[in-house]
Design a protein around this motif. Structure first.
Motif, PDB file in Angstrom:
ATOM      1  N   SER A 306      93.833  51.724  -9.510  1.00  0.00           N
ATOM      2  CA  SER A 306      95.409  51.025  -9.177  1.00  0.00           C
ATOM      3  C   SER A 306      95.674  52.424  -9.908  1.00  0.00           C
ATOM      4  N   ALA A 307      97.409  51.568  -9.139  1.00  0.00           N
ATOM      5  CA  ALA A 307      98.604  52.452 -10.252  1.00  0.00           C
ATOM      6  C   ALA A 307      99.397  51.104 -11.420  1.00  0.00           C
ATOM      7  N   LEU A 308      98.693  50.005 -11.504  1.00  0.00           N
ATOM      8  CA  LEU A 308      99.281  48.977 -12.299  1.00  0.00           C
ATOM      9  C   LEU A 308      98.705  49.539 -13.345  1.00  0.00           C
ATOM     10  N   THR A 309      99.234  49.094 -14.578  1.00  0.00           N
ATOM     11  CA  THR A 309      99.379  49.211 -16.076  1.00  0.00           C
ATOM     12  C   THR A 309      99.840  48.262 -17.469  1.00  0.00           C
ATOM     13  N   GLY A 310      98.832  48.126 -17.367  1.00  0.00           N
ATOM     14  CA  GLY A 310      98.771  46.602 -18.366  1.00  0.00           C
ATOM     15  C   GLY A 310      97.319  46.287 -18.849  1.00  0.00           C
ATOM     16  N   ASN A 311      97.279  44.324 -19.810  1.00  0.00           N
ATOM     17  CA  ASN A 311      95.984  44.547 -20.176  1.00  0.00           C
ATOM     18  C   ASN A 311      95.900  43.241 -19.403  1.00  0.00           C
ATOM     19  N   CYS A 312      95.148  42.812 -18.250  1.00  0.00           N
ATOM     20  CA  CYS A 312      94.907  41.707 -18.232  1.00  0.00           C
ATOM     21  C   CYS A 312      93.991  42.043 -17.806  1.00  0.00           C
ATOM     22  N   PHE A 313      93.102  41.770 -18.550  1.00  0.00           N
ATOM     23  CA  PHE A 313      91.679  41.561 -18.133  1.00  0.00           C
ATOM     24  C   PHE A 313      91.251  41.463 -17.902  1.00  0.00           C
ATOM     25  N   THR A 314      90.043  41.801 -16.284  1.00  0.00           N
ATOM     26  CA  THR A 314      89.883  40.705 -15.303  1.00  0.00           C
ATOM     27  C   THR A 314      88.299  41.030 -14.658  1.00  0.00           C
ATOM     28  N   ASP A 315      87.588  40.129 -15.578  1.00  0.00           N
ATOM     29  CA  ASP A 315      85.839  40.195 -14.750  1.00  0.00           C
ATOM     30  C   ASP A 315      86.014  39.232 -13.798  1.00  0.00           C
ATOM     31  N   ILE A 316      85.189  40.017 -12.882  1.00  0.00           N
ATOM     32  CA  ILE A 316      84.417  39.631 -11.611  1.00  0.00           C
ATOM     33  C   ILE A 316      83.369  39.217 -11.820  1.00  0.00           C
ATOM     34  N   VAL A 317      82.634  37.873 -10.905  1.00  0.00           N
ATOM     35  CA  VAL A 317      81.839  37.484 -11.626  1.00  0.00           C
ATOM     36  C   VAL A 317      80.757  36.604 -10.666  1.00  0.00           C
ATOM     37  N   ALA A 318      79.824  37.377 -10.082  1.00  0.00           N
ATOM     38  CA  ALA A 318      79.610  37.699  -9.152  1.00  0.00           C
ATOM     39  C   ALA A 318      77.536  37.062  -8.978  1.00  0.00           C
ATOM     40  N   SER A 319      77.248  35.826  -8.395  1.00  0.00           N
ATOM     41  CA  SER A 319      76.278  35.118  -8.461  1.00  0.00           C
ATOM     42  C   SER A 319      75.437  35.139  -7.185  1.00  0.00           C
ATOM     43  N   GLY A 320      74.160  34.596  -7.598  1.00  0.00           N
ATOM     44  CA  GLY A 320      73.594  34.441  -5.956  1.00  0.00           C
ATOM     45  C   GLY A 320      72.077  34.214  -5.777  1.00  0.00           C
ATOM     46  N   PRO A 321      71.254  33.445  -4.908  1.00  0.00           N
ATOM     47  CA  PRO A 321      69.947  33.764  -4.963  1.00  0.00           C
ATOM     48  C   PRO A 321      68.889  35.233  -5.463  1.00  0.00           C
ATOM     49  N   ASP A 322      69.534  36.522  -5.087  1.00  0.00           N
ATOM     50  CA  ASP A 322      69.210  37.705  -5.668  1.00  0.00           C
ATOM     51  C   ASP A 322      69.738  38.107  -6.980  1.00  0.00           C
ATOM     52  N   SER A 323      69.993  37.173  -7.840  1.00  0.00           N
ATOM     53  CA  SER A 323      70.643  37.684  -8.790  1.00  0.00           C
ATOM     54  C   SER A 323      69.072  38.225  -9.251  1.00  0.00           C
ATOM     55  N   GLU A 324      69.059  38.654 -10.622  1.00  0.00           N
ATOM     56  CA  GLU A 324      68.495  38.408 -11.483  1.00  0.00           C
ATOM     57  C   GLU A 324      68.159  37.371 -12.036  1.00  0.00           C
ATOM     58  N   TRP A 325      69.395  37.068 -13.128  1.00  0.00           N
ATOM     59  CA  TRP A 325      70.582  36.044 -13.508  1.00  0.00           C
ATOM     60  C   TRP A 325      71.269  34.680 -13.748  1.00  0.00           C
ATOM     61  N   PRO A 326      70.549  33.802 -13.518  1.00  0.00           N
ATOM     62  CA  PRO A 326      71.976  33.287 -13.371  1.00  0.00           C
ATOM     63  C   PRO A 326      73.662  33.590 -14.285  1.00  0.00           C
ATOM     64  N   VAL A 327      74.147  34.697 -13.276  1.00  0.00           N
ATOM     65  CA  VAL A 327      75.174  35.226 -13.894  1.00  0.00           C
ATOM     66  C   VAL A 327      76.501  34.157 -14.581  1.00  0.00           C
ATOM     67  N   ALA A 328      76.727  33.184 -13.235  1.00  0.00           N
ATOM     68  CA  ALA A 328      77.642  32.427 -13.005  1.00  0.00           C
ATOM     69  C   ALA A 328      77.961  31.014 -14.523  1.00  0.00           C
ATOM     70  N   MET A 329      76.376  30.891 -14.396  1.00  0.00           N
ATOM     71  CA  MET A 329      76.336  29.888 -15.573  1.00  0.00           C
ATOM     72  C   MET A 329      76.056  30.175 -16.250  1.00  0.00           C
ATOM     73  N   GLN A 330      75.983  32.084 -16.629  1.00  0.00           N
ATOM     74  CA  GLN A 330      75.641  32.860 -18.441  1.00  0.00           C
ATOM     75  C   GLN A 330      76.949  32.821 -18.636  1.00  0.00           C
ATOM     76  N   SER A 331      78.415  33.432 -18.186  1.00  0.00           N
ATOM     77  CA  SER A 331      79.523  33.846 -18.238  1.00  0.00           C
ATOM     78  C   SER A 331      80.407  32.152 -18.575  1.00  0.00           C
ATOM     79  N   ILE A 332      79.815  31.169 -18.220  1.00  0.00           N
ATOM     80  CA  ILE A 332      80.670  29.718 -18.525  1.00  0.00           C
ATOM     81  C   ILE A 332      80.174  29.132 -19.394  1.00  0.00           C
ATOM     82  N   LEU A 333      78.655  29.241 -19.907  1.00  0.00           N
ATOM     83  CA  LEU A 333      78.237  29.404 -21.683  1.00  0.00           C
ATOM     84  C   LEU A 333      78.546  30.371 -22.107  1.00  0.00           C
TER      85      LEU A 333
END
Length: 492
Positions: A306-333
């Protein structure tokens, strides 16, 4: 005499057949019950399936065969998971120097930001990025103009992955734009869920005829109810590796509130520019590879710094039946657990796991202001009543609950204090946490959190508070219906 003996023999034969069938059915139920126990499932879910098998044997066998077998999940997704690991390893190797340096910078800049320090997951399903610009989009009235403008501006490629695409005003305009871009030589890759997009009609054929790569996710040959598990519930758009869209709004005109439908639909989406788009692109690539057995390069213009600069930290969270852990639920927790003052949640299908239920109660009992906006009237009778069964213990802990009355609130959002925002496709239920492919974004930015807080305040103007004393006095018939539907929640 011979006739009588023959008649008796025939009767005995029928009795033996019935006894044999009963014994066979008992053996099958015992075997399946043992299999369920050996799978070390969630005890509540295991008991639910066993009870259905015992008390409704034939129906129980059908329910377990189509909805309960992890074997189907393993057969379908084990290979996908291994291939995803290969793709991710290639991406990680190419991006390692940049990612490792960025993580050092993030940790240094995090300082005393408790929520940021806690959320550096750094897994395949959750990668934090820094240089981003995020725009909040309320309802289809804001999302679709932004999406269509971005699509018309595409110069190289358009990637779309959607649970629901409908051949209505929105779907038809989308199709016209994509065909126009295809005729200009723009690459279009298009994935849709074969169950969710039951009103897609002729759109795939039109796109294919003009050169698009179009694939259904997990195509089905029979009815929805036999294939309800393991769907792709994501909503992802990536354009030229520069612009991404993610959130809860499907490609359907109902979200525009154009007057053609009786119900007002309230939902939330995001437009993202910056490094986080690469992670959306990576998640699309893995889905595309699963559906098509094809890939596109880990190179420009698909993946860009990205050519953008700044401190808008963004975490893309993906989960699915192939995930080792329920990452979406863990992120919410994790987000709930790091809240210092206030937690605001909006969700249309609120059937929380025990972990989430406990986390919310503990937060409220610790003096934090926990607020929930839920639909006053849902679009599923069983889910709605099951959700209502959870309100009493939440109210008892001091959680403030509001019913949205203007229409159906479909947004899946969360705001922690004034710092952290969550916008996703993730419902608060077992299906989203364990069975479906889901995607969401955690944004560590005061400005984005403020805008989402403003949207929450606007929604409160269209909501009524649930009073604990009045709620506990609901008539027995309603409470009984809630309790019965709740028994089905492990299967939902």
């Amino acid at each position: 005499m011979g006739t009588i003996i023959g008649y008796l023999t025939g009767t005995e034969w029928h009795i033996y057949v019935k006894i044999g069938c009963i014994i066979l059915l008992i053996l099958i139920m015992v075997g399946l019950s043992a299999t369920i126990l050996l799978e070390n499932r969630n005890p509540i879910k295991a008991v639910a399936y066993i009870l259905v098998l015992v008390f409704i044997p034939v129906l129980g066998l059908i329910v377990y065969y189509y909805l309960g077998r992890d074997l189907r999940k393993k057969r379908r997704f084990t290979l996908k998971g291994s291939k995803d690991e290969v793709l991710f390893a290639k991406y990680w190797e190419l991006q390692r120097p940049f990612i490792e340096q960025m993580q050092v910078e993030l940790r240094e800049q995090a300082g005393n930001k408790q929520e940021l320090s806690a959320m550096l997951l750094n897994t395949r399903q959750s990668i934090l990025s820094k240089n981003n610009q995020v725009q909040l989009l309320i309802n289809g009235e804001e999302k679709f103009p932004a999406v269509f403008d971005a699509l018309r501006a595409a110069k190289h490629h358009i990637h779309m992955e959607y649970y629901m695409v409908s051949a209505d005003d929105v779907g038809n305009e989308l199709t016209e734009i994509l065909i126009e871009k295809l005729q200009q030589g723009i690459q279009v890759r298009f994935l849709y869920d074969d169950i969710g997009s039951d009103r897609i009609k002729d759109i795939p054929r039109q796109l294919k005829a003009n050169g698009a790569s179009v694939y259904p996710f997990a195509p089905v040959l029979v009815d929805f109810y036999l294939n309800a598990n393991y769907r792709n519930h994501r909503k992802i758009i990536v354009i030229d590796g520069l612009v991404g869209f993610v959130g809860g709004i499907n490609m359907d005109e109902r979200y525009t509130n154009n007057g053609k439908h009786n119900t007002y639909w309230r939902d939330t989406h995001l437009k993202i520019e910056g490094d986080a788009v690469n992670i959306l692109q990576l998640q699309f690539l893995m889905s595309y590879h699963y559906c098509s057995k094809k890939v596109f390069p880990f190179a420009e213009p698909f993946f860009l710094k990205s050519a953008l600069t700044g401190n808008c930290f963004t975490d893309i969270v993906a989960s699915g039946p192939d995930s080792e852990w329920p990452v979406a639920m863990q992120s919410i927790l994790m987000a709930i657990n790091v809240a210092e003052r206030r937690i605001r949640i909006t969700n249309p299908y609120f059937i929380p796991t025990e972990e989430l239920l406990t986390a919310l109660q503990m937060a409220a009992l610790a003096g934090k202001d926990v607020q929930l906006i839920l639909p006053y009237k849902g679009d599923s009778f069983i889910v709605q009543h099951a959700a209502l069964s959870y309100l009493k213990p939440l109210l008892a802990a001091g959680i403030k609950i509001f019913f949205y009355t203007r229409g159906f609130i479909h947004a899946k959002t969360m705001i922690i204090d004034d710092n952290l925002a969550w916008v996703s496709s993730v419902n608060f239920d077992n299906r989203s946490f364990y069975l479906n492919c889901e995607i969401g974004a955690l944004i560590y930015d005061k400005e984005v959190a403020a805008k989402l807080n403003n949207a929450f305040e606007d929604d409160l103007l269209c909501a009524i508070p649930v009073q604990e004393t009045r709620w506990n006095k609901r008539n027995v018939a309603k409470r009984f219906m809630d309790a019965v539907c709740r028994l089905l929640t492990p299967l939902l």
